[in-house]
Design a protein around this motif. Structure first.
Motif, mmCIF file in Angstrom:
data_model
loop_
_atom_site.group_PDB
_atom_site.id
_atom_site.type_symbol
_atom_site.label_atom_id
_atom_site.label_comp_id
_atom_site.label_asym_id
_atom_site.label_seq_id
_atom_site.Cartn_x
_atom_site.Cartn_y
_atom_site.Cartn_z
ATOM 1 N N SER A 176 -1.376 -1.560 -4.301
ATOM 2 C CA SER A 176 -2.576 -0.353 -5.104
ATOM 3 C C SER A 176 -1.622 -0.176 -5.875
ATOM 4 O O SER A 176 -0.206 0.579 -5.999
ATOM 5 N N ALA A 221 -10.330 -5.256 -0.324
ATOM 6 C CA ALA A 221 -11.216 -6.113 -0.711
ATOM 7 C C ALA A 221 -10.144 -6.968 -1.347
ATOM 8 O O ALA A 221 -10.632 -8.090 -1.347
ATOM 9 N N THR A 222 -9.602 -7.003 -2.320
ATOM 10 C CA THR A 222 -9.010 -7.605 -3.058
ATOM 11 C C THR A 222 -8.318 -8.987 -2.332
ATOM 12 O O THR A 222 -8.207 -10.020 -2.583
ATOM 13 N N ASN A 271 0.825 -1.031 0.012
ATOM 14 C CA ASN A 271 0.038 -0.144 -0.028
ATOM 15 C C ASN A 271 0.709 1.271 -0.033
ATOM 16 O O ASN A 271 0.655 2.529 0.905
ATOM 17 N N VAL A 290 -4.325 -2.881 -7.978
ATOM 18 C CA VAL A 290 -4.926 -2.619 -8.054
ATOM 19 C C VAL A 290 -5.356 -0.972 -7.946
ATOM 20 O O VAL A 290 -4.621 -0.581 -6.521
ATOM 21 N N ALA A 291 -7.049 -0.393 -7.712
ATOM 22 C CA ALA A 291 -6.779 1.140 -7.734
ATOM 23 C C ALA A 291 -6.425 0.688 -5.776
ATOM 24 O O ALA A 291 -7.390 -0.319 -5.106
ATOM 25 N N LYS A 292 -6.238 2.116 -4.865
ATOM 26 C CA LYS A 292 -5.933 1.559 -3.945
ATOM 27 C C LYS A 292 -6.681 1.116 -2.978
ATOM 28 O O LYS A 292 -7.247 0.553 -2.266
ATOM 29 N N GLU A 293 -7.957 1.915 -3.105
ATOM 30 C CA GLU A 293 -9.607 1.687 -2.362
ATOM 31 C C GLU A 293 -9.880 0.286 -2.423
ATOM 32 O O GLU A 293 -10.672 -0.295 -1.776
ATOM 33 N N GLU A 294 -9.592 -0.140 -3.880
ATOM 34 C CA GLU A 294 -9.279 -1.516 -3.686
ATOM 35 C C GLU A 294 -8.554 -3.167 -3.003
ATOM 36 O O GLU A 294 -8.774 -4.050 -2.639
ATOM 37 N N LEU A 295 -7.473 -2.504 -2.434
ATOM 38 C CA LEU A 295 -6.620 -3.455 -1.680
ATOM 39 C C LEU A 295 -6.845 -4.062 -1.027
ATOM 40 O O LEU A 295 -6.989 -5.099 -1.708
#
Ligand code: CO8
Length: 267
Positions: A132, A197-198, A112, A190-195
């Motif tokens: 991210s 969750a992914t 991150n 992935v987009a940082k907001e999705e890190l």
């Protein structure tokens, strides 16, 4: 579970999220943190209800969650090392790093932000890396007059090939997440907001498989990697024999033949 000064641990859904948390130093790894990592991973490995470990970096001192994964080994601790102290520091790190590589749980680095020096190296010790889109990877050690000493000269070449590893280590050039993906240093960007969750979705998918089989497959991959192919395939056959004698094998194959969902429980 032990108490830690530099780590945070949350366990839910059979997944341990272990955050390296030294906000004042962008999560740089000092001796205390390495000792704590070793304790935490030893304790987690004994937990039958944890199947995946997600390793990530805590927020910086301003609360930015995507500033830094780990900004390296702690330079302020290393600056006065004698040669024997430096060697001991490398050996100290190798113990939790090998645990990440070899423990029965799957280890995922959720990167991150900065993953520099020892930060890139600890990510490489994990089984899988998800980054991210703002993450930065690099091995700046030669610019500090040292070499990567937490396994970087070895694991980077194994992951991305000798030519690219030498370029990164000799030039000290950082690379962004997309370049890290292109050269095979990370599995996914992935987009940082999705890190998170992914990473958790991947953990859930892995947990839905036979956990004992996954841990034996991990051992087979790790143990065979540095063997010649003949001995490696023989070792795999031996482990294949081991997993044939399990509840999960009978249940998994039985469920397929009976056209029902399998209830896999071995670990
Ligand atoms: N060690 C100690 N402190 C650090 C480290 C680090 N690796 N990285 C950052 N910090 C500290 C900074 O000193 C600063 O502290 P303070 O606020 O008290 O001045 C705080 O974290 C915030 O950092 P910056 O103000 O520098 O933040 P910026 O946003 O300006 O820059 C960077 C962020 C680019 C990540 C920058 O901090 C940086 O370049 N850090 C060092 C990166 C680096 O060189 N890492 C490799 C270190 S060497 C290593 O990892 C070797 C591993 C193998 C050792 C083997 C031994 C046997």
């Amino acid at each position: 579970m032990s108490e830690f000064n530099n780590l945070k641990l949350e366990i839910a859904d059979q997944t341990a999220v272990l955050s390296i948390s030294r906000p004042a130093a962008l999560n740089a790894l000092n001796s205390e943190t390495l000792d704590e990592l070793n304790t935490a991973l030893t304790e987690i490995e004994a937990m039958d209800d944890v199947k995946v470990v997600i390793l990530t970096g805590g927020p910086d001192k301003k609360g930015n969650e995507f500033k830094s994964f780990v900004a390296g080994a702690d330079i302020s601790e290393m600056v006065n090392f004698t040669a024997p102290e430096a060697r001991a520091f490398g050996i100290k790190a190798s113990v939790p790093f090998f645990k990440l590589m070899n423990m029965r749980q799957v280890t995922i680095a959720a990167v991150n932000g900065f993953a520099l020096g020892g930060g890139c190296e600890i990510a490489m010790a994990c089984d899988i890396r998800i980054a991210s889109d703002n993450a930065v990877f690099g091995q700046p050690e030669c610019g500090l007059g040292i070499i990567p000493g937490f396994g970087g000269t070895q694991r980077l070449a194994r992951l991305v090939g000798m030519g690219r590893a030498k370029e990164m280590i000799f030039t000290c050039d950082n690379i962004d997440a997309n370049e890290a993906y292109r050269i095979g240093l990370v599995n996914k960007v992935v987009a940082k907001e999705e890190l998170m969750a992914t990473a958790k979705a991947m953990a859930a998918k892995i947990i839905s498989k036979g956990s004992y089989a996954v841990s034996v497959a991990k051992a087979a991959i790790n143990n065979g990697y540095d063997m010649d192919i003949k001995n490696a395939v023989e070792m795999e056959a031996n482990l294949f024999g081991v997993v044939n004698d399990t509840h999960d094998k009978k249940e998994g194959m039985g469920a397929f033949l009976e056209k029902r969902a399998a209830n896999l429980t071995d670990f």
